[in-house]
Scaffold this motif. Structure first.
Motif, PDB file in Angstrom:
ATOM      1  N   PRO A 104       0.979  -0.959  -0.169  1.00 59.72           N
ATOM      2  CA  PRO A 104      -0.126   0.090   0.251  1.00 59.72           C
ATOM      3  C   PRO A 104       0.494   1.303   0.112  1.00 59.72           C
ATOM      4  O   PRO A 104       0.418   2.257  -0.754  1.00 59.72           O
ATOM      5  N   GLN A 105       1.880   1.000   0.597  1.00 59.08           N
ATOM      6  CA  GLN A 105       2.711   2.285   0.831  1.00 59.08           C
ATOM      7  C   GLN A 105       3.028   2.841  -0.871  1.00 59.08           C
ATOM      8  O   GLN A 105       3.824   3.768  -1.048  1.00 59.08           O
ATOM      9  N   ALA A 106       3.633   1.784  -1.244  1.00 54.68           N
ATOM     10  CA  ALA A 106       4.211   1.915  -2.666  1.00 54.68           C
ATOM     11  C   ALA A 106       3.385   2.203  -3.730  1.00 54.68           C
ATOM     12  O   ALA A 106       4.059   2.860  -4.574  1.00 54.68           O
ATOM     13  N   TYR A 107       2.183   1.836  -3.617  1.00 56.75           N
ATOM     14  CA  TYR A 107       0.808   2.374  -4.604  1.00 56.75           C
ATOM     15  C   TYR A 107       0.523   3.654  -4.102  1.00 56.75           C
ATOM     16  O   TYR A 107       0.389   4.901  -4.802  1.00 56.75           O
ATOM     17  N   ILE A 108       0.696   4.395  -2.382  1.00 51.40           N
ATOM     18  CA  ILE A 108       0.095   6.082  -2.221  1.00 51.40           C
ATOM     19  C   ILE A 108       1.454   6.738  -2.731  1.00 51.40           C
ATOM     20  O   ILE A 108       1.310   7.846  -3.630  1.00 51.40           O
ATOM     21  N   LEU A 109       3.344   5.838  -2.647  1.00 47.57           N
ATOM     22  CA  LEU A 109       3.701   6.485  -3.486  1.00 47.57           C
ATOM     23  C   LEU A 109       4.391   7.247  -5.069  1.00 47.57           C
ATOM     24  O   LEU A 109       4.013   7.933  -5.395  1.00 47.57           O
ATOM     25  N   THR A 143     -11.496  -2.280  -5.587  1.00 45.48           N
ATOM     26  CA  THR A 143     -12.236  -3.469  -6.255  1.00 45.48           C
ATOM     27  C   THR A 143     -10.811  -2.953  -7.503  1.00 45.48           C
ATOM     28  O   THR A 143     -10.022  -4.240  -8.193  1.00 45.48           O
ATOM     29  N   ILE A 144     -10.413  -1.898  -7.885  1.00 49.12           N
ATOM     30  CA  ILE A 144      -9.556  -1.343  -8.773  1.00 49.12           C
ATOM     31  C   ILE A 144      -8.446  -2.067  -8.038  1.00 49.12           C
ATOM     32  O   ILE A 144      -7.631  -2.467  -8.774  1.00 49.12           O
ATOM     33  N   PHE A 145      -7.462  -2.036  -7.121  1.00 51.11           N
ATOM     34  CA  PHE A 145      -6.767  -2.472  -6.528  1.00 51.11           C
ATOM     35  C   PHE A 145      -6.288  -3.959  -6.670  1.00 51.11           C
ATOM     36  O   PHE A 145      -5.288  -4.168  -6.812  1.00 51.11           O
TER      37      PHE A 145
END
Length: 282
Positions: free
Chosen positions: A83-88, A191-193
């Motif tokens: 999740p941290q990488a996705y937020i980044l 859902t996208i994630f």
């Protein structure tokens, strides 16, 4: 012309061979020697060191604890890092530069220094226990030092940047049009994630988990400081055999078994994830 690439890589290959392959080969050959407390290292060739490790439940317990700590560290790094990488990945370029600097910042500090910081936090009279007692939440200190849980917590902090950077690199190759199309069709962010982003970052999770697992299984400083003599792992056991009992051949055998075990687990995990990933794409 064909020899130029080899000539250009020759210095790096030479350095790699001198600093890694040569000591590794010496350790491998040393593991077949025998040891006597009065005679020292004897130049013999036998499998008694490997037989001693494999047949002793004490070493089985140490290897099991080591791999359990490494697996737990890998799990929590993936749980927090993805999740941290996705937020980044979703941040604007200006904020992304700042957050990347924050993520890799701990890598600029020595592992020993960071582990000593965790020792100050997790001790019986440390910051966490003192704060909980002052707030009236606990009566006696919670035992966090010299436990496997404390080691996992510190190792997760140490190796989390490697997972974040590996997943973020995989996200850079993701097609943003697919995510935008799903959003335009009314798909929710979760859902996208789960259906689009996560399958595309599996290679990054795989590479990050392999890095974290191998480094956690062979880590020494953090288990030595936070585990002490109570929670022994393979790396600290090898250290004891080399410097305390001076049984270098046995320590070399333990080190080679750790190397072989980590390689087998990593190859099996790689094959399993790639097979599942290939089936999902089909």
């Amino acid at each position: 012309m064909n020899e130029k690439p080899w000539m250009m890589s020759a210095p790096a290959l030479t350095l790699f061979g001198v600093l890694l392959l040569v000591p590794l080969c010496m350790t491998f050959f040393l593991s077949f020697n025998s040891f006597g407390f009065y005679t020292g290292i004897e130049n013999t060739v036998s499998m008694e060191n490997y037989a001693e490790v494999v047949s002793d439940s004490y070493f089985w317990e140490i290897f099991g604890r080591t791999f359990a700590i490494a697996l737990a560290t890998t799990f929590f790094c993936a749980l927090l890092g993805v999740p941290q990488a996705y937020i980044l990945y979703r941040l604007s370029p200006a904020w992304r530069s700042i957050v990347v600097l924050i993520v890799i910042g701990p890598l600029l500090i020595s592992v020993v220094v960071r582990t000593l910081g965790w020792a100050i936090l997790l001790g019986n009279n440390g910051v966490i226990n003192s704060a909980l007692q002052n707030w009236g939440l606990i009566e006696r200190p919670i035992k966090m030092m010299y436990t496997s849980g404390g080691i996992v917590l510190a190792l997760t902090h140490v190796f989390l940047p490697f997972m974040v950077l590996a997943v973020w690199a995989a996200l850079q190759r993701k097609d943003p049009a697919v995510e935008a199309a799903a959003e335009s069709l009314g798909a929710r962010p979760f859902t996208i994630f789960r259906r689009i982003v996560l399958p595309q970052v599996i290679p990054g999770i795989l590479s990050g988990s392999l890095i974290v697992f191998s480094m956690a299984a062979s880590s020494f400083a953090t288990p030595a400081i936070l585990g002490g003599r109570r929670v022994k792992v393979v790396a600290t056991t090898v250290y004891d055999e080399f410097l305390n009992t001076l049984n270098w051949p046995l320590g070399a055998a333990i080190a080679m078994l750790l190397l072989a075990s980590v390689m087998v687990i990593m190859l099996a995990w790689n094959r399993l994830v790639e097979r599942r990933y290939g089936e999902a794409l089909e």
